[in-house]
Design a protein around this motif. Structure first.
Motif, mmCIF file in Angstrom:
data_model
loop_
_atom_site.group_PDB
_atom_site.id
_atom_site.type_symbol
_atom_site.label_atom_id
_atom_site.label_comp_id
_atom_site.label_asym_id
_atom_site.label_seq_id
_atom_site.Cartn_x
_atom_site.Cartn_y
_atom_site.Cartn_z
ATOM 1 N N LYS A 147 0.838 -1.210 0.000
ATOM 2 C CA LYS A 147 0.000 0.000 0.000
ATOM 3 C C LYS A 147 0.869 1.255 0.000
ATOM 4 N N SER A 148 1.943 1.200 0.768
ATOM 5 C CA SER A 148 2.843 2.349 0.832
ATOM 6 C C SER A 148 3.514 2.593 -0.512
ATOM 7 N N ALA A 149 3.913 1.513 -1.184
ATOM 8 C CA ALA A 149 4.600 1.632 -2.471
ATOM 9 C C ALA A 149 3.701 2.219 -3.547
ATOM 10 N N TYR A 150 2.430 1.833 -3.535
ATOM 11 C CA TYR A 150 1.534 2.250 -4.625
ATOM 12 C C TYR A 150 0.629 3.422 -4.268
ATOM 13 N N GLY A 151 0.305 3.574 -2.980
ATOM 14 C CA GLY A 151 -0.666 4.612 -2.637
ATOM 15 C C GLY A 151 -0.218 5.628 -1.618
#
Length: 201
Positions: A147-151
């Motif tokens: 989630k951190s990587a994409y959002g």
């Protein structure tokens, strides 16, 4: 790491849920006086139950990951694993040192074996929550990292709110009920001699 969250939960359920089921059956056989005065639930049979269900979970786990295994060793992955794994290792050591496991030893040293028994009795009654906790301990860091990587941070915050609603609230209710009915639960599960663990629970 492969996103097969149901398989992770199923494996924990087989191991820890299986232990609970087998020990409950042994306890009921004792209560029913099946085959007369023969004791079914003893320290030895409980250890066999833990070993057997863990072995079954390990076999199922091997079947679950068989397609992910290879005969070739990729040594280039070792530095990357260490870069990530050293933080997990430190976290696990600190977690263990501040967990109920360490307190069992401290209680035995300072207060005696019976104090350890009371602590363990309290831990056992909270046991069902550990199946979910071990599952989340494996799955959530991976999900949060993705989630951190994409959002970014907003995506993590949304994911955290979802976890709190779906998991933390029901677990809190379960633990609250265990604590509210601590005295009768301890008497039923372990006998009157463990009534002193009510406050601990």
């Amino acid at each position: 790491t492969e996103g097969r969250h149901f398989d992770v939960f199923l494996n924990d359920l087989i191991s820890y849920g299986g232990q609970t089921l087998v020990i409950a059956v042994l306890y009921l056989l004792d209560q029913a006086h099946f085959r007369g005065s023969e004791k079914w639930l003893t320290g030895v049979t409980a250890m066999y139950a833990l070993a057997a269900t863990s072995a079954i979970a390990a076999c199922v786990g091997f079947i679950q990951i068989r397609k992910s295994l290879t005969r070739h060793v990729n040594l280039s992955a070792l530095p990357l694993n260490w870069k990530y794994g050293k933080w997990l290792a430190g976290s696990e050591i600190l977690t263990w040192c501040s967990s109920i496991h360490m307190y069992l030893y401290v209680a035995a040293i300072w207060l005696g074996a019976f104090a350890t028994g009371e602590l363990k009795a309290a831990q056992v009654l909270f046991g069902p929550t550990r199946v979910i906790a071990y599952y989340l301990d494996t799955v959530l860091p991976i999900r949060f990292a993705r989630k951190s990587a994409y959002g970014g941070r907003n995506a993590i915050n949304a994911q955290l709110r979802t976890v709190l609603l779906k998991v933390a609230i029901p677990l809190t209710l379960f633990c609250g009920l265990i604590a509210a009915f601590a005295s009768p639960l301890l008497r039923i599960a372990f006998g009157r001699q463990y009534a002193g663990a009510t406050v601990i629970l």
